[in-house]
Design a protein around this motif. Structure first.
Motif, short mmCIF file in Angstrom:
data_model
loop_
_atom_site.label_atom_id
_atom_site.label_comp_id
_atom_site.label_asym_id
_atom_site.label_seq_id
_atom_site.Cartn_x
_atom_site.Cartn_y
_atom_site.Cartn_z
N SER A 178 -9.45 4.29 -1.79
CA SER A 178 -8.62 3.76 -2.86
C SER A 178 -8.94 4.45 -4.18
CB SER A 178 -8.82 2.26 -2.99
OG SER A 178 -10.08 1.98 -3.57
N LEU A 179 -7.99 4.37 -5.12
CA LEU A 179 -8.18 5.00 -6.42
C LEU A 179 -9.36 4.39 -7.17
CD1 LEU A 179 -4.44 5.20 -7.57
CD2 LEU A 179 -5.84 7.04 -6.62
N LEU A 180 -9.49 3.06 -7.09
CA LEU A 180 -10.59 2.39 -7.79
C LEU A 180 -11.94 2.76 -7.18
CD1 LEU A 180 -11.67 0.52 -9.91
CD2 LEU A 180 -11.14 -1.43 -8.42
N HIS A 239 -5.72 6.18 6.61
CA HIS A 239 -6.43 5.02 6.06
C HIS A 239 -6.49 5.12 4.54
CE1 HIS A 239 -9.31 1.74 5.76
NE2 HIS A 239 -10.05 2.52 5.00
N THR A 240 -6.74 6.31 4.02
CA THR A 240 -6.81 6.51 2.57
C THR A 240 -5.47 6.20 1.92
OG1 THR A 240 -8.53 8.20 2.78
CG2 THR A 240 -7.22 8.21 0.75
N ILE A 241 -4.39 6.72 2.50
CA ILE A 241 -3.05 6.46 1.97
C ILE A 241 -2.77 4.95 1.95
CG2 ILE A 241 -0.59 6.68 2.52
CD1 ILE A 241 -1.24 9.55 3.45
N GLN A 242 -3.10 4.28 3.03
CA GLN A 242 -2.85 2.83 3.10
C GLN A 242 -3.67 2.06 2.08
OE1 GLN A 242 -3.81 2.45 7.23
NE2 GLN A 242 -1.71 2.81 7.94
N GLU A 290 -2.62 -0.07 -5.02
CA GLU A 290 -3.08 0.15 -6.39
C GLU A 290 -2.11 1.00 -7.21
OE1 GLU A 290 -7.07 1.60 -6.51
OE2 GLU A 290 -7.71 0.32 -4.86
N LEU A 291 -1.01 1.45 -6.62
CA LEU A 291 -0.05 2.28 -7.33
C LEU A 291 0.65 1.49 -8.43
CD1 LEU A 291 1.63 4.18 -4.36
CD2 LEU A 291 -0.09 5.07 -5.93
N TYR A 292 0.94 2.18 -9.53
CA TYR A 292 1.69 1.56 -10.63
C TYR A 292 3.18 1.74 -10.38
CZ TYR A 292 -2.76 1.15 -13.06
OH TYR A 292 -4.05 0.81 -13.41
N VAL A 293 3.67 1.05 -9.39
CA VAL A 293 5.09 1.07 -9.02
C VAL A 293 5.52 -0.36 -8.74
CG1 VAL A 293 4.97 3.41 -8.05
CG2 VAL A 293 4.55 1.43 -6.57
N LEU A 306 -0.23 10.10 -3.98
CA LEU A 306 -0.24 10.26 -2.53
C LEU A 306 0.08 11.68 -2.08
CD1 LEU A 306 1.71 7.02 -1.48
CD2 LEU A 306 -0.77 7.33 -1.59
N SER A 307 0.60 12.49 -3.00
CA SER A 307 1.12 13.81 -2.59
C SER A 307 0.07 14.72 -1.97
CB SER A 307 1.76 14.51 -3.81
OG SER A 307 0.79 14.71 -4.83
N SER A 308 -1.15 14.73 -2.53
CA SER A 308 -2.18 15.62 -1.98
C SER A 308 -2.59 15.17 -0.58
CB SER A 308 -3.41 15.65 -2.90
OG SER A 308 -4.05 14.40 -2.94
N HIS A 309 -2.63 13.87 -0.35
CA HIS A 309 -2.99 13.35 0.98
C HIS A 309 -1.88 13.65 1.99
CE1 HIS A 309 -6.40 11.38 -0.87
NE2 HIS A 309 -5.60 10.78 -1.72
N ALA A 310 -0.63 13.55 1.53
CA ALA A 310 0.50 13.89 2.41
C ALA A 310 0.46 15.37 2.78
CB ALA A 310 1.82 13.53 1.73
#
Length: 301
Positions: free
Chosen positions: A2-4, A227-230, A235-238, A280-284
């Protein structure tokens, strides 16, 4: 991740480097991240757990770089030089990871930390042996652990001069210098044929290490990326509606990739949707790369 959680790790690394492990408290790290201490404990049960996570992450970074260099399929000598260069680049970027001793780290009475540090030391030493054996082959087979020990000493000492004595040594020149000195050493061993000091019998614990097992398979990496993406999506600001949509996309992607015959067009569409979000773009992109490698591995020669 997660980002945090990543923010907590980066903060801890910086504070450990600036203040030292013992002088840095969990409260310091929480304050630096602008979060409550209780929020930090949701990810790490203690400062020791956080430190262990950092060590494991740094070790994996190094093995990822080794894998990347090998996949370039450069001539043997160029691969050798590239890997030595990457060692010093790695230690320069992650200075806290390496130390002449571990007196500043958690006490040796901490079984988890002590065991992990021992494992990392053995893994690194075994990697050095693998690197040298790939370069010199049977010429060092009789003295491979002595040669490895001398190489390790050179890397360790010059790392100290780079990081802690602040000597302005050019890393590429340093890599070439060490490679040439190892050439001289091997030539001398072959010429004089001394008795080996670090015999196979003495180095049993190193002989048992499987270096390839330290590099995760593509399947394991894909699982980790999913798992990272999920973990990042919540935590996304959307808007919440977009979060729900992304969670469904990630779930569909995971389900499709576990099928015996996954539909490539659907996977590509799902990855494109995830990549729209900057976080998420780099993980994708990494998923895309890993899937491409799997397809290449499964393509008949």
């Amino acid at each position: 991740m997660s980002l945090l959680k990543e923010k907590i790790i980066q903060s801890a690394v910086r504070l450990f480097m600036e203040k030292g492990y013992r002088a840095t408290s969990i409260q310091d790290i929480a304050d630096d991240c602008s979060i409550a201490k209780g929020s930090l404990y949701k990810f790490f049960g203690s400062k020791e757990d956080l430190f262990i996570c950092i060590l494991k992450q740094r070790q994996q970074y190094m093995m990822d770089e080794v894998e990347r260099i090998r996949k370039l399929a450069l001539p043997r000598r160029e691969t050798y030089l590239a890997e030595i260069t990457s060692l010093f680049q790695f230690f320069s970027r992650h200075g806290y990871y390496i130390s002449r001793d571990y007196t500043e780290f958690p006490p040796a009475s901490s079984d988890n930390v002590y065991t992990l540090i021992q494992q990392i030391q053995i893994q690194m030493f075994n990697y050095y042996e693998n690197l040298l054996s790939r370069q010199y082959g049977s010429a060092i087979s009789h003295w491979k652990w002595d040669v490895t020990s001398l190489f390790s000493g050179l890397v360790r000492e010059y790392t100290f001069h780079l990081l802690f004595a602040f000597k302005p040594i050019h890393i590429e020149k340093l890599a070439s210098f060490i490679a040439e000195r190892m050439d001289d050493l091997v030539e001398g061993l072959v010429k004089t044929s001394p008795q080996a000091l670090l015999t196979t019998e003495l180095m049993k614990e190193y002989e048992a290490v499987d270096l390839e097992s330290l590099v995760p398979t593509n399947s394991a990496r894909i699982s980790s990326l999913l798992h990272t993406i999920q973990s990042i999506i919540p935590e996304l600001y959307v808007p919440n509606a977009r979060k729900s949509e992304l969670e469904q996309v990630a779930k569909l992607l995971e389900e499709e990739m576990t099928k015996e015959v996954p539909r490539a067009f659907l996977i590509q569409a799902l990855l494109r949707d995830l990549a729209v979000e900057p976080e998420l773009s780099s993980h994708a992109d990494q998923l895309q790369q890993r899937l491409g490698e799997i397809r290449q591995e499964n393509t008949p020669k």
